[in-house]
Design an enzyme around this catalytic site. Structure first.
Site, PDB file in Angstrom:
ATOM      1  N   CYS A  26      -1.125 -28.531  -2.188  1.00  0.00           N
ATOM      2  CA  CYS A  26      -2.110 -28.233  -3.233  1.00  0.00           C
ATOM      3  C   CYS A  26      -1.669 -27.004  -4.036  1.00  0.00           C
ATOM      4  O   CYS A  26      -1.800 -26.965  -5.262  1.00  0.00           O
ATOM      5  CB  CYS A  26      -3.484 -27.963  -2.617  1.00  0.00           C
ATOM      6  SG  CYS A  26      -4.157 -29.321  -1.645  1.00  0.00           S
ATOM      7  N   ASP A 497      11.334  13.612  -0.517  1.00  0.00           N
ATOM      8  CA  ASP A 497      11.360  14.779  -1.392  1.00  0.00           C
ATOM      9  C   ASP A 497      10.855  15.960  -0.554  1.00  0.00           C
ATOM     10  O   ASP A 497       9.976  15.786   0.286  1.00  0.00           O
ATOM     11  CB  ASP A 497      10.453  14.549  -2.595  1.00  0.00           C
ATOM     12  CG  ASP A 497      10.395  15.765  -3.497  1.00  0.00           C
ATOM     13  OD1 ASP A 497      11.457  16.182  -3.971  1.00  0.00           O
ATOM     14  OD2 ASP A 497       9.279  16.277  -3.703  1.00  0.00           O
ATOM     15  N   ASP A 706       5.610  12.356  -4.273  1.00  0.00           N
ATOM     16  CA  ASP A 706       4.209  12.530  -4.674  1.00  0.00           C
ATOM     17  C   ASP A 706       3.782  11.586  -5.793  1.00  0.00           C
ATOM     18  O   ASP A 706       2.632  11.602  -6.218  1.00  0.00           O
ATOM     19  CB  ASP A 706       3.935  13.981  -5.079  1.00  0.00           C
ATOM     20  CG  ASP A 706       4.799  14.430  -6.251  1.00  0.00           C
ATOM     21  OD1 ASP A 706       5.357  13.560  -6.949  1.00  0.00           O
ATOM     22  OD2 ASP A 706       4.909  15.650  -6.471  1.00  0.00           O
TER      23      ASP A 706
END
Length: 816
Positions: A26, A497, A706
């Site tokens: 389907c 980082d 961030d």
């Protein structure tokens, strides 16, 4: 004049809930049909959520045309119905005005009956929530007195399947009992022609009433020149039914009647579908629970101190709300009075209540456990944390991982392969084994058709993804798609980082060392100002947004130094700043920056090296190209950073630190955390190059940052993990969002990804093994069609239950 509409403005993204889907066939049919509609750019259909995610050009095609294309192939777009009793409708014009002004994306129809003040709405639950509708109505100046949700489309479907199953059982039981007169001799009229005709009647009810949905589905898919699970069920059960009917009239031949095979198959598959629907609903229950977290009312404190209870939809940013112990915080807010401990477990997975004081942010839906607090609303409605989480997760559920696309492709050909195997089985039995006995050849051929289960294949991936994403959302991890899980599962390197990710991101000034003294000058306001390293550094850094710059300015202010505005300011990304003040040429930055500016740093070299050896960042301050002094700053590692790196190492994932800091300072911080490989003196623009360098080593890279300064690197990595803070989670660059500012959630995200992908592989292995084992067993005649039907019904349910079992699993760190 011709008005041009940009491609971005004309492209609309929407989600439709689709009814009538049974299996992966389907899914393929809908995707193929809709993608052929001119103007549709992208379509992805998810079997588990029963939703289609669409992107289309509004200048070429409308949503009505897409819905029509879906309905033409036999499926339907599902809209929920809502009835509201409203207050404030004064006349028929008022009612008409409300109908016209209720413009919300997702509302199909809206009609108001002025006489009864009743408002009937049909809406797309995949796009619109009840809260959105209530809010819009209250904004228009009307009051919602009561609401009747009726029954959801899923509940209606479950109810229908339950009724069909009951009908199936009622008529299948006598068919089963009377099919074996040699065993059940004591039954009245056992083995007589009357009973044979009664069995035909009962079996017909099961075949064409209980099994009607299979015929509808098979016809629908046949029109598209395709095949699916319905095709297999219809071929198998109809063959057994027609063969039995042929030998029922005019005189029954009992050993050639197999009504029980057809009836039991249809009834048990309906049972399986009902159970599958119920279990599928449970896979997304955590998301529904999140939506239910927000209370319906809140108390607003007015300026005169009076408290008024209002509906949650009426709260505006800036309103002051009263939250007593044990109550839920109504909306995302900031504490303005009092202190308390807030239970954020439903959002972050953290069981220990978090202490909140004045100035701290709180999330709507979390529970205030201790003292009474006053909070100021900051984000309401669709901007709230919970709304963003639900939106992100539901969008992610609409995206298919590579593995799912591959499985859907395989499942698209599955029905054809089974039909070929069934036909081959019949021919081998008819000509070789049974020597022309049709009944003996038909039974194994029917069993092959019935036992094959493409549903298990279709559900294996999406159900696991849904549970995995729900598990992530309840543990403070938002995956933006199944692909993010797949990639995170393969990650071999985690690049962090440094500032703000591994460290607090709030450096503090520890040393101010004067190298050279300058005379006192008259400041711009006429006051006498001692020229010191700190005062001039603060002036130069006043316009910078860098964490080191902010730390210097704050330290100067805390020392009582008046920080003046520079007459000129320029920032050099990742290196330093240049400024002018009172005819002085100021430069503040790292050693590389000073050397690039041709400033002699010999006098400061020893001081800089000493600070770096202590793990501090050294910032040199120069005036008129002569070094004035050096400022030392220390940014301490975050709590849990060392633990996270250690666990990643035990998982076989290498941790790398990336920083714009000098190598000596970076090496000291890395040593404190337990990271061995570092890249220092990297400018923001150079972070992408480091990511690509690691990727050229043949490693899958997860970049953790961030989400702002690190956006290019997050995008370049195989998986970007953006660390949010508080309620700010709308970060576009990451494929994974960590809601809390806790580096240990990197481990949680990887664990959830590995568990989910492992569950997908387990489900797929089961689904393929089920078909690989039972189809041959059916083909050699060891599986009666009725038992094959039971096995088929059980297979898709067991795959869904297997995924649900993951709800009981808890990530390792949460157990500590």
């Amino acid at each position: 004049m011709t008005i041009e509409v940009s491609k971005q403005e004309s492209t609309k993204r929407t989600v439709l809930k689709i009814g009538g889907m049974h299996c992966a066939g389907c899914v393929s049919s809908i995707q193929r049909s809709v993608s052929e509609v001119p103007g549709v750019n992208k379509v992805e259909v998810n079997l588990a959520t029963e939703k289609a995610t669409l992107e289309f050009d509004q200048t070429k095609v409308g949503l009505d045309s897409i819905e029509k294309a879906i309905e033409e192939i036999g499926y339907k777009v599902v809209y929920e119905k809502l009835t509201l009793k409203l207050g404030g409708i004064s006349d028929s014009t008022d009612a008409e005005r409300l109908e016209q002004r209720l413009h919300l994306d997702g509302i199909k129809s809206a009609s108001v009956n002025y006489g009864s003040s009743q408002f009937n709405i049909e809406y797309n639950s995949a796009l619109l929530s009840l809260a959105d509708i209530r809010k819009k109505i209250t904004e228009l100046g009307y009051e919602v007195l009561s609401e009747d949700l009726g029954i959801s489309s899923q509940d209606i479907e479950a109810k229908k399947l339950k009724h069909l199953f009951i009908i199936g059982v009622i008529f299948t039981v006598p068919v089963m009992l009377f099919s074996y007169p040699e065993i059940f001799k004591f039954l009245p009229f056992a083995g007589t022609s009357i009973i044979a005709y009664a069995m035909f009647a009962f079996a017909s009810v099961v075949q064409f009433v209980t099994g009607n949905r299979f015929y509808t589905g098979a016809f629908r898919i046949a029109k598209m020149r395709s095949a699916n699970m319905d095709t297999l069920v219809v071929l198998g059960t109809t063959t057994a039914y027609v063969f039995s009917a042929f030998y029922t009239f005019p005189s029954p031949i009992w050993h050639n009647m197999y009504y029980d095979a057809a009836a039991v198959v249809v009834t048990f598959i309906i049972l399986g579908k009902w159970m599958e629907l119920k279990t599928k609903g449970k896979t997304s229950s955590i998301i529904r629970k999140m939506l239910e977290l927000q209370p319906k009312t809140a108390r607003i404190r007015k300026e005169d101190g009076e408290e008024t209870e209002v509906a949650i939809e009426l709260i505006q940013p800036g309103d002051i709300l009263v939250v007593r112990p044990g109550e839920k915080i109504p909306v995302d807010s900031v504490v303005v009075l009092g202190a308390s401990a807030v239970d954020e477990s439903m959002v972050t997975g953290e069981s220990v209540p978090v202490t909140k004081k004045v100035g701290d942010g709180v999330i709507g839906g979390t529970i205030n456990r201790e003292g009474m607090i006053l909070v100021k609303a900051t984000k309401v409605g669709s901007d709230s944390f919970l709304s963003q989480v639900v939106k992100l997760v539901e969008e992610a559920m609409g995206k298919k991982p590579v593995l799912q696309k591959m499985v859907d492709k395989v499942a698209g050909y599955f029905a054809y392969a089974v039909m070929i195997v069934s036909l081959s089985t019949f021919l081998i039995w008819y000509f070789v084994v049974a020597h022309g006995a049709i009944a003996s050849a038909m039974i194994p051929a029917v069993a092959v058709l019935v036992v094959a289960c493409p549903c298990a294949l279709g559900l294996a991936t999406p159900t696991a993804i849904m549970v995995g994403m729900s598990k992530g959302a309840s543990n403070g991890v938002i995956f933006k798609g199944g692909e993010a899980m797949e990639l995170l599962n393969k990650t071999s390197v985690a690049i962090f980082d440094k500032t703000g990710t591994l460290t607090q991101g709030k450096p503090q000034v520890t040393d101010v060392i004067e190298i050279k003294e300058l005379a006192t000058i008259t400041s711009t306001d006429g006051s006498k100002n001692g020229i010191t390293t700190l005062s001039l550094a603060a002036v130069a850094e006043k316009g910078s947004e860098h964490p080191l710059a902010k730390a210097i300015v704050i330290h100067a202010q805390n020392q009582g130094v008046k920080v003046y505005d520079p007459s000129y300011f320029e920032a050099v990304a990742g290196l330093g700043v240049m400024a002018a003040y009172n005819d002085l040429n100021l430069k503040v930055g790292n050693l590389s920056f000073m050397q690039n500016q041709n400033i002699d740093t010999t006098s400061s070299k020893q001081t800089v090296e000493k600070l770096q050896e202590e793990g501090k960042t050294a910032v040199i301050v120069s005036v008129d190209n002569a070094v004035l002094g050096v400022i030392g700053l220390l940014d301490t590692p975050k709590q849990g950073a060392k633990e996270a790196v250690s666990i990643l190492k035990s998982m076989g994932i290498e941790s790398i630190m990336l920083t714009g800091d000098n190598e000596k300072t970076a090496r000291k911080v890395a040593q404190m955390i337990g990271i061995e490989r570092i890249f220092a003196d990297v400018l923001p623009s150079g972070k992408v190059n480091v990511v690509k360098k690691i990727q050229t080593e043949g490693k899958k890279v997860a970049m953790i940052g961030d989400g702002v300064n690190d956006a290019p690197a997050l995008t370049a990595a195989d998986v970007g993990m953006a660390i949010g803070s508080g309620t700010d989670i709308a970060i576009e660059s990451g494929k994974v969002i960590l809601v809390r500012d806790d580096i240990r959630d990197v481990v949680t995200a990887i664990e959830i990804a590995k568990k989910t992908v492992g569950k997908i592989k387990q489900n797929l292995a089961y689904a393929f093994m089920y078909n690989a084992v039972l189809i041959p067993v059916a083909a050699i005649g060891l599986l009666y069609p009725a038992l094959a039907g039971v096995a088929m019904a059980a297979s898709s349910v067991s795959v869904t239950m297997s995924s649900l079992a993951m709800k009981r699993w808890t990530p390792r760190r949460k157990n500590n």
